[in-house]
Write a protein that holds these residues in place. Structure first.
Motif, PDB file in Angstrom:
ATOM      1  N   ILE A 109       0.857  -1.204   0.000  1.00  0.00           N
ATOM      2  CA  ILE A 109       0.000   0.000   0.000  1.00  0.00           C
ATOM      3  C   ILE A 109       0.892   1.253   0.000  1.00  0.00           C
ATOM      4  CG2 ILE A 109      -1.823   1.289   1.184  1.00  0.00           C
ATOM      5  CD1 ILE A 109      -2.900  -1.297   2.312  1.00  0.00           C
ATOM      6  N   TRP A 112       2.316   1.671  -3.460  1.00  0.00           N
ATOM      7  CA  TRP A 112       1.196   2.000  -4.364  1.00  0.00           C
ATOM      8  C   TRP A 112       0.786   3.471  -4.225  1.00  0.00           C
ATOM      9  CZ3 TRP A 112      -4.181   2.426  -2.517  1.00  0.00           C
ATOM     10  CH2 TRP A 112      -5.139   2.404  -3.531  1.00  0.00           C
ATOM     11  N   GLY A 113       0.688   3.934  -2.972  1.00  0.00           N
ATOM     12  CA  GLY A 113       0.137   5.276  -2.757  1.00  0.00           C
ATOM     13  C   GLY A 113       1.156   6.339  -2.391  1.00  0.00           C
ATOM     14  N   TRP A 114       2.454   5.964  -2.240  1.00  0.00           N
ATOM     15  CA  TRP A 114       3.437   6.948  -1.771  1.00  0.00           C
ATOM     16  C   TRP A 114       4.721   6.889  -2.609  1.00  0.00           C
ATOM     17  CZ3 TRP A 114       2.520  10.812   1.601  1.00  0.00           C
ATOM     18  CH2 TRP A 114       3.594  11.470   2.205  1.00  0.00           C
ATOM     19  N   PHE A 118       9.991   5.395   2.134  1.00  0.00           N
ATOM     20  CA  PHE A 118       8.954   5.375   3.172  1.00  0.00           C
ATOM     21  C   PHE A 118       9.278   6.408   4.250  1.00  0.00           C
ATOM     22  CE2 PHE A 118       7.926   0.570   2.416  1.00  0.00           C
ATOM     23  CZ  PHE A 118       7.524   0.876   1.129  1.00  0.00           C
ATOM     24  N   HIS A 119       9.302   7.661   3.866  1.00  0.00           N
ATOM     25  CA  HIS A 119       9.566   8.708   4.850  1.00  0.00           C
ATOM     26  C   HIS A 119       8.976  10.030   4.371  1.00  0.00           C
ATOM     27  CE1 HIS A 119      12.653  10.603   2.312  1.00  0.00           C
ATOM     28  NE2 HIS A 119      13.094   9.396   2.042  1.00  0.00           N
ATOM     29  N   PHE A 120       8.978  11.019   5.265  1.00  0.00           N
ATOM     30  CA  PHE A 120       8.542  12.366   4.908  1.00  0.00           C
ATOM     31  C   PHE A 120       9.775  13.189   4.537  1.00  0.00           C
ATOM     32  CE2 PHE A 120       5.241  10.770   7.772  1.00  0.00           C
ATOM     33  CZ  PHE A 120       4.125  10.992   6.982  1.00  0.00           C
ATOM     34  N   HIS A 228      11.002   2.249  15.728  1.00  0.00           N
ATOM     35  CA  HIS A 228      10.349   0.949  15.908  1.00  0.00           C
ATOM     36  C   HIS A 228      11.037   0.082  16.972  1.00  0.00           C
ATOM     37  CE1 HIS A 228       7.568   1.135  12.532  1.00  0.00           C
ATOM     38  NE2 HIS A 228       8.536   1.485  11.715  1.00  0.00           N
ATOM     39  N   ASN A 278       1.371   3.245  12.939  1.00  0.00           N
ATOM     40  CA  ASN A 278       2.711   3.207  12.350  1.00  0.00           C
ATOM     41  C   ASN A 278       3.612   2.129  12.947  1.00  0.00           C
ATOM     42  OD1 ASN A 278       2.813   5.659  10.479  1.00  0.00           O
ATOM     43  ND2 ASN A 278       1.995   6.543  12.363  1.00  0.00           N
ATOM     44  N   LEU A 280       4.612   1.606  16.085  1.00  0.00           N
ATOM     45  CA  LEU A 280       5.600   2.061  17.078  1.00  0.00           C
ATOM     46  C   LEU A 280       5.253   1.510  18.460  1.00  0.00           C
ATOM     47  CD1 LEU A 280       6.021   5.870  16.243  1.00  0.00           C
ATOM     48  CD2 LEU A 280       6.948   3.890  15.063  1.00  0.00           C
ATOM     49  N   LEU A 338       0.688  14.662   2.868  1.00  0.00           N
ATOM     50  CA  LEU A 338      -0.245  13.636   3.339  1.00  0.00           C
ATOM     51  C   LEU A 338      -1.702  13.973   3.040  1.00  0.00           C
ATOM     52  CD1 LEU A 338       0.377  12.205   6.901  1.00  0.00           C
ATOM     53  CD2 LEU A 338      -0.025  10.973   4.780  1.00  0.00           C
ATOM     54  N   MET A 340      -2.814  15.060   0.335  1.00  0.00           N
ATOM     55  CA  MET A 340      -3.012  14.591  -1.043  1.00  0.00           C
ATOM     56  C   MET A 340      -4.168  15.372  -1.679  1.00  0.00           C
ATOM     57  SD  MET A 340      -2.193  10.615  -0.270  1.00  0.00           S
ATOM     58  CE  MET A 340      -0.789  10.200  -1.269  1.00  0.00           C
ATOM     59  N   VAL A 373      -5.769   5.455   6.539  1.00  0.00           N
ATOM     60  CA  VAL A 373      -6.565   6.677   6.335  1.00  0.00           C
ATOM     61  C   VAL A 373      -6.651   7.442   7.665  1.00  0.00           C
ATOM     62  CG1 VAL A 373      -8.885   7.552   5.823  1.00  0.00           C
ATOM     63  CG2 VAL A 373      -7.921   5.706   4.429  1.00  0.00           C
ATOM     64  N   ALA A 376      -3.274   8.993   8.838  1.00  0.00           N
ATOM     65  CA  ALA A 376      -2.909  10.202   8.079  1.00  0.00           C
ATOM     66  C   ALA A 376      -3.458  11.435   8.812  1.00  0.00           C
ATOM     67  CB  ALA A 376      -3.438  10.120   6.651  1.00  0.00           C
ATOM     68  N   LEU A 379      -1.363  12.064  11.987  1.00  0.00           N
ATOM     69  CA  LEU A 379      -0.045  12.628  11.679  1.00  0.00           C
ATOM     70  C   LEU A 379      -0.184  14.119  11.339  1.00  0.00           C
ATOM     71  CD1 LEU A 379       1.386   9.632   9.629  1.00  0.00           C
ATOM     72  CD2 LEU A 379       2.441  10.604  11.680  1.00  0.00           C
TER      73      LEU A 379
HETATM   74  C1  LIG Z   1       8.148   6.208   8.850  1.00  0.00           C
HETATM   75  C2  LIG Z   1       6.990   5.604   8.787  1.00  0.00           C
HETATM   76  C3  LIG Z   1       6.135   5.712   7.546  1.00  0.00           C
HETATM   77  C4  LIG Z   1       5.947   7.144   7.088  1.00  0.00           C
HETATM   78  C5  LIG Z   1       5.107   7.300   5.830  1.00  0.00           C
HETATM   79  C6  LIG Z   1       5.877   6.769   4.623  1.00  0.00           C
HETATM   80  C7  LIG Z   1       3.702   6.647   5.960  1.00  0.00           C
HETATM   81  C8  LIG Z   1       2.947   7.189   7.190  1.00  0.00           C
HETATM   82  C9  LIG Z   1       1.452   7.153   6.831  1.00  0.00           C
HETATM   83  C10 LIG Z   1       1.385   6.483   5.474  1.00  0.00           C
HETATM   84  C11 LIG Z   1       0.201   6.657   4.600  1.00  0.00           C
HETATM   85  C12 LIG Z   1      -0.956   7.216   5.033  1.00  0.00           C
HETATM   86  C13 LIG Z   1      -2.168   7.301   4.206  1.00  0.00           C
HETATM   87  C14 LIG Z   1      -2.163   6.271   3.061  1.00  0.00           C
HETATM   88  C15 LIG Z   1      -3.361   6.414   2.127  1.00  0.00           C
HETATM   89  C16 LIG Z   1      -4.654   6.333   2.891  1.00  0.00           C
HETATM   90  C17 LIG Z   1      -3.294   5.314   1.065  1.00  0.00           C
HETATM   91  O1  LIG Z   1      -4.393   5.385   0.198  1.00  0.00           O
HETATM   92  C18 LIG Z   1      -2.019   5.394   0.255  1.00  0.00           C
HETATM   93  C19 LIG Z   1      -0.806   5.289   1.166  1.00  0.00           C
HETATM   94  C20 LIG Z   1      -0.829   6.364   2.283  1.00  0.00           C
HETATM   95  C21 LIG Z   1      -0.629   7.738   1.677  1.00  0.00           C
HETATM   96  C22 LIG Z   1       0.303   5.976   3.280  1.00  0.00           C
HETATM   97  C23 LIG Z   1       1.685   6.108   2.621  1.00  0.00           C
HETATM   98  C24 LIG Z   1       2.861   5.976   3.575  1.00  0.00           C
HETATM   99  C25 LIG Z   1       2.703   6.905   4.793  1.00  0.00           C
HETATM  100  C26 LIG Z   1       2.695   8.370   4.377  1.00  0.00           C
HETATM  101  C27 LIG Z   1       6.462   4.897  10.017  1.00  0.00           C
HETATM  102  C28 LIG Z   1       5.744   3.617   9.754  1.00  0.00           C
HETATM  103  C29 LIG Z   1       7.440   4.779  11.128  1.00  0.00           C
END
Ligand SMILES: C=C(CC[C@@H](C)[C@H]1CC[C@H]2C3=CC[C@H]4[C@H](C)[C@@H](O)CC[C@]4(C)[C@H]3CC[C@]12C)C(C)C
Ligand SMILES: C[S@@+](CC[C@H](N)C(=O)[O-])C[C@H]1O[C@@H](n2cnc3c(N)ncnc32)[C@H](O)[C@@H]1O
Length: 405
Positions: A109, A112-114, A118-120, A228, A278, A280, A338, A340, A373, A376, A379
């Motif tokens: 996921i 697919w969606g990001w 896997f970070h901000f 983690h 997440n 944690l 986030l 989007m 969802v 998000a 956060l």
């Molecule tokens: C560092 C960690 C992960 C951080 C980010 C990469 C992810 C945290 C929340 C995630 C998301 C939230 C909403 C999702 C959406 C509803 C879905 O349709 C598509 C994916 C999301 C955007 C998803 C993507 C990754 C995050 C932004 C943590 C785990 C320590």
């Protein structure tokens, strides 16, 4: 507007139509069914996608978990969080296993969606999200002073987005470690497809007990991963052990900020939701993270929340010790990405619910997506209120040799 088809096409069509007319009714049905099946097959192939750079909706899986067990594993994951405020994972000895389960459930996921990182990231002025993300990753190579021929460790590497950037910009060899076998496979596939296999390696392992000898690496980093660990000292201590003396470790930490008030029920609720969504065990304060590094023997070189770019502790060449002294100032807050599109989360949830209902995705993935969802929103609340940051930069140095130039 009428379109004139080439004569060869019209005559071929007329011949085919003539042949079709000569068929018996049964034969016509057979041709119709064959045509329908072929079209469905082609449609499925288009939807499924032929490459695996990014999973399509029909490829969403339960990672290393068998699809028949996704729902039960998610229920067990959810049940492992206590109901009391601020409790987090109740049995901390299960943390590493639960985090492994969490990443099996979310990895597809996320991709697919990001994307593959896997970070901000702080959004840079006049740079788009991808450029800002790459810059956030490339900063690591600069802080570690990585050189071609050196070896660095990516602690909690996900599917390797950052590792590929750090290897590509520095020329150093990067070994990634992740607890999740599915991520190892994905990272290796991406590394090979993107031509970075020679500069990278990925292993499955627990970063609180790493399969590397002491004094192995010229640098180490962790991007939004050490949060983690059941205890920060466990992972920081292991990183200290495998680093060569004089080398640097940089982490982008998930921590609560100075604005977090443990006696404020709303603050605690936001943090509980962030922890649950997440994987944690609990949320640490920025001070606890600094202290954990010092407790295992590191020198603290720099402590800076990149969300606000305020330096909490220095010194660092060129950076002043207060305000936005490091000259870093994100043009847009990290959590804006986030949000989007206005309806993106709802649309995505509709898509995942549909494939789940049709049996085209593992049962239980809908619940996993619902958790995302919801997280998000938490956060964004954590970011807007300023009580939480996913990017507190901590730069540590293992003493014992001349400082690297
Ligand atoms: C560092 C960690 C992960 C951080 C980010 C990469 C992810 C945290 C929340 C995630 C998301 C939230 C909403 C999702 C959406 C509803 C879905 O349709 C598509 C994916 C999301 C955007 C998803 C993507 C990754 C995050 C932004 C943590 C785990 C320590
Ligand atoms: C949010 S992801 C970040 C991934 C990567 N740093 C990135 O930015 O794309 C956190 C990573 O930490 C890893 N991780 C968490 N706990 C771990 C543990 N005990 N041992 C090894 N890896 C772990 C997860 O498997 C995942 O790959």
């Amino acid at each position: 507007m009428a379109v004139a088809l080439p004569a060869a096409v019209t005559s071929a069509y007329e011949r085919l139509a003539g042949e079709f007319d000569k068929l018996s009714t049964t034969q016509k049905y057979a041709v119709g069914i064959a045509g329908g099946v072929t079209s469905l097959y082609l449609l499925a192939k288009v939807l499924k996608g032929s490459d695996r750079d990014k999973p399509t909706t029909l490829q969403l899986s339960g990672g290393s978990i068998d699809s028949s067990k996704v729902k039960d594993e998610f229920t067990a994951y959810a049940d492992s969080y206590g109901k009391n405020a601020g409790e987090g994972i109740t049995d901390r000895s299960k943390t590493v296993h639960l985090v492994d389960v969490f990443y099996s459930l979310v990895t597809d996921i996320y991709e697919w969606g990001w994307g593959q990182s896997f970070h901000f990231s702080p959004k840079l002025p006049n740079k788009d999200l991808k450029a800002s993300e790459a810059a956030h990753e490339a900063r690591i190579a600069a802080l570690l002073r990585l050189q071609p021929g050196q070896k660095a460790l990516d602690c909690g590497c996900g599917v390797g987005g950052p590792m590929r950037t750090v290897a590509a910009v520095s020329g150093a060899h990067i070994t990634g470690i992740t607890i999740n076998q599915y991520q190892v496979d994905r990272a290796k596939t991406h590394n090979a497809r993107q031509g970075l296999a020679p500069l990278t390696d990925v292993v499955r392992g627990d970063f609180t007990n790493m399969p590397f000898k002491e004094n192995t690496f010229d640098g180490a980093y962790a991007i939004e991963a050490t949060c983690h660990a059941p205890k920060l000292e466990q992972v920081y201590g292991e990183i200290y052990r495998v680093l060569k003396p004089g080398s640097y470790f940089v982490s982008y930490e998930w921590v609560s900020t100075q604005k977090f008030d443990v006696n404020n029920a709303e603050h605690v609720k936001i943090m509980d939701e962030i922890n649950f969504g997440n994987g944690l065990p609990e949320m640490r304060t920025w001070k606890e993270a600094e202290d954990a590094g010092k407790n295992v023997g590191f020198e603290l070189v720099m402590s800076l929340d990149l969300a606000t770019a305020s330096v909490v502790a220095g010194p660092w060449e060129g950076a002043s010790s207060t305000g936005s002294g490091a000259g870093l100032s994100p043009s847009t807050a990290w959590y804006e990405r986030l949000r989007m599109g206005k309806y993106t989360h709802a649309i995505n949830h509709g898509i995942v619910s549909t494939v789940d209902a049709l049996g085209l995705a593992p049962k239980g993935l809908k619940e996993v997506h619902h958790m995302l969802v919801e997280v998000a929103k938490s956060l964004i609340q954590g970011g807007e209120s300023g009580i939480f940051t996913p990017m507190h930069l901590l730069l540590f140095r293992k003493p014992g040799a001349d400082k690297k130039k």
